[in-house]
Design an enzyme around this catalytic site. Structure first.
Site, PDB file in Angstrom:
ATOM      1  N   SER A 210      -0.652  -4.802   3.287  1.00  0.00           N
ATOM      2  CA  SER A 210      -0.477  -3.761   4.314  1.00  0.00           C
ATOM      3  C   SER A 210      -1.397  -2.589   3.994  1.00  0.00           C
ATOM      4  CB  SER A 210       0.990  -3.324   4.371  1.00  0.00           C
ATOM      5  OG  SER A 210       1.212  -2.509   5.510  1.00  0.00           O
ATOM      6  N   ASN A 211      -1.151  -1.441   4.585  1.00  0.00           N
ATOM      7  CA  ASN A 211      -1.974  -0.261   4.309  1.00  0.00           C
ATOM      8  C   ASN A 211      -1.111   0.991   4.349  1.00  0.00           C
ATOM      9  OD1 ASN A 211      -2.016   0.808   7.144  1.00  0.00           O
ATOM     10  ND2 ASN A 211      -2.932  -1.198   7.490  1.00  0.00           N
ATOM     11  N   ARG A 212      -1.735   2.118   4.107  1.00  0.00           N
ATOM     12  CA  ARG A 212      -0.966   3.355   3.912  1.00  0.00           C
ATOM     13  C   ARG A 212      -0.640   4.106   5.198  1.00  0.00           C
ATOM     14  NH1 ARG A 212      -1.415   5.077  -1.506  1.00  0.00           N
ATOM     15  NH2 ARG A 212      -3.075   4.007  -2.609  1.00  0.00           N
TER      16      ARG A 212
END
Ligand code: C5P
Length: 407
Positions: A210-212
Site C-alpha cells: 500500500s502507500n502512505r
C-alpha cells in the site's frame, strides 16, 4: 425565484447581549429565504431573549447544553458537521475572548472550535469594550487565523446611550455577510466522482502492498463539492476518515476494485458523471498472485512478482470522446519544484486530463496542510501552503469553470 438561502444549513449562535433581540430578526430573514436554521444559545443568551421565540421562528428546539441525555453522539460535532455556516449574532466580548483562546466551555464555543465551515460573527458591546486592547487582540487572533469573519460592529448609539463603535450591524447587513460567506452553489446537481485514499493490494491474508495516502485531500474535495451543491460519489480506499455530510461513499480496497467502482459511477459512455477527480494514490503494481494462505518464511530470499495495475485515469482519459467528464488528476513526486511541474505537464497529455494537481510527496502525505500547483494547458497556478480543506475550493473552481464553459 429560488430563495437566496434555499436548503442551506445554518447554525445561528446567540450570546448574552442586549443586541440578542436582533438575532431573532436575523433568524426570521434566513428562514424566509429558505435556510434551515438551528439556533444555539450560550448560557447567558436566555437572560436576554426567549428560546421559545427562536424555536417558533426556526421550527427547531434551541440547543444550549453540550451534553443531553436524550441525544446520541456529540452535539457540537454533529452541529459542526451539518452546518454550512456558523453565524454568531451577537458576539459578546466574552465569547470572542473564549473563541480566540480556543475554549470549548459551552456548546457555542465547542461548535465553533469544531467547525470547518465559514464562521461569521457580529460583535456587539460597549465602545469601551470593543476598543480595549484585549478585545482588539482577540479579534486580531480570530481574523488572523482565518477562521472567523466579522460583520461590524458599526458606529452608533449603544444600549447605555453612549455613542461609538460597538453597535451591532443591522440584521440585513448580517444576512448579506452570511450569504457572502457561504460557498457558491456552482456545482448544483452536477455529479462529481472523487477517488481518495490509498489502494491496498493483498499478498496473502495478512500482508499487503500500500502507500502512505491518508485520503484527506480527496475527502476535503468531496466535502466541498457537496457544499457547492454537487451530488458526490466518493470512492475511497481504506482510510480512517469519516464520510463527509451529503456524500455517497463507496469503499474499495484494491486498484481493480477502484476501477470497477469508477466505471460504475461514470456509467456507460462516461455519461453519468460531470467530473472525475482522481485524488486516490492508486498503487501502480499488485502482486501477481494473492496467496490464499499466509506465505511461510523460508531460508533464502523471497522474490515477489508484481504486475502493473490498470491506470484508471488514463483509461478514462483515452475513452473520453468529448470534454465530459472534466478530468482532474493528481501527481505526487519527490523532485524539485520545476521537475514536479514538468512531470505534471507531461501527464496532461499522457493521461488526457484537463488539470493535474501537482504536489511534493514531502508536503502532502498524511498532513492537514499542503502546497500544490494547478497545472493546465494554459499555465500553472501555485496554491498554499494551506489546509487541504482550503485547497479543495480552487480545484473545484477550475471544475465549475470548465463545466460552465461547456454549458
Ligand atoms: O502516473 P501517476 O501515478 O503519477 O498519476 C497520478 C494520477 O493518476 C492520480 O490522479 C491517480 O489517481 C491516477 N492513477 C490512476 N491509476 C493508476 C495510477 C494513478 O488512476 N494506476
Amino acid at each position: 425565484m429560488t430563495p437566496a438561502f434555499h436548503g442551506r444549513r445554518i447554525a445561528l449562535a446567540v450570546s448574552g447581549s442586549i443586541a440578542a433581540y436582533k438575532a431573532a430578526l436575523v433568524a426570521r430573514l434566513l428562514v424566509t429565504e429558505g435556510a434551515e436554521v438551528q439556533a444555539l444559545f450560550t448560557r447567558s443568551a436566555s437572560q436576554f431573549v426567549g428560546a421559545a421565540t427562536f424555536a417558533g421562528i426556526t421550527g427547531r428546539p434551541v440547543l444550549c447544553e453540550m451534553f443531553a441525555s436524550d441525544a446520541a453522539g456529540e452535539r457540537h460535532v454533529e452541529i459542526a458537521k451539518r452546518s454550512e455556516l456558523l453565524l454568531i449574532v451577537p458576539a459578546t466580548a466574552d465569547l470572542l475572548a473564549r473563541l480566540a483562546s480556543g475554549r470549548a466551555d459551552d456548546l457555542v464555543a465547542a461548535t465553533a472550535l469544531c467547525c470547518t465551515c465559514p464562521v461569521v460573527a457580529a460583535p456587539a458591546m460597549h465602545p469601551a469594550m470593543w476598543s480595549h486592547p484585549s478585545t482588539q487582540r482577540n479579534v486580531g487572533t480570530l481574523v488572523g487565523d482565518g477562521r472567523v469573519r466579522l460583520v461590524g460592529p458599526v458606529h452608533g448609539e449603544v444600549a447605555s446611550g453612549d455613542h461609538g463603535v460597538g453597535r451591532m450591524s443591522e440584521p440585513e447587513a448580517i444576512v448579506a455577510a452570511a450569504l457572502a460567506a457561504l460557498a457558491p452553489r456552482d456545482l448544483l446537481d452536477r455529479h462529481v466522482v472523487v477517488t481518495a485514499g490509498p489502494t491496498v493490494e493483498d499478498l496473502d491474508p495478512v500482508r499487503f502492498l500500500s502507500n502512505r495516502s491518508s485520503g484527506k485531500m480527496g475527502f476535503a474535495i468531496a466535502a466541498r463539492a457537496a457544499a457547492r451543491g454537487a451530488n458526490v460519489t466518493l470512492i475511497s480506499g481504506p482510510t480512517a476518515l469519516p464520510t463527509p455530510v451529503g456524500v455517497t461513499r463507496i469503499d474499495v480496497r484494491s486498484a481493480i476494485e477502484m476501477q470497477a467502482a469508477v466505471d460504475r459511477a461514470l456509467g456507460a459512455d462516461l455519461g453519468a458523471a460531470d467530473a472525475l477527480v482522481m485524488a486516490a494514490a492508486v498503487g501502480d503494481y499488485r502482486p501477481a498472485r494473492a496467496h490464499e494462505k499466509k506465505l511461510k518464511r523460508g531460508p533464502g530470499a523471497l522474490e515477489l512478482e508484481l504486475v502493473p495495475n490498470p491506470d484508471i485515469l488514463a483509461t478514462v482519459g483515452a475513452a473520453r470522446g468529448g470534454t465530459r467528464p472534466v478530468l482532474v488528476g493528481f501527481a505526487v513526486e519527490a523532485d524539485t519544484e520545476a521537475q514536479v511541474v514538468a512531470y505534471a505537464r507531461a501527464k496532461l497529455d499522457s493521461k488526457r486530463v484537463d488539470v493535474v494537481v501537482a504536489n511534493h510527496a514531502a508536503d502532502a502525505f498524511g498532513k492537514d496542510d499542503n502546497r500544490v500547483s494547478l497545472v493546465t494547458r494554459d499555465g500553472v497556478q501555485a496554491l498554499g501552503p494551506a489546509p487541504k480543506s482550503e485547497l479543495a475550493d480552487p480545484i473545484l473552481d477550475f471544475v465549475a469553470q470548465k463545466l460552465r464553459e461547456q454549458g
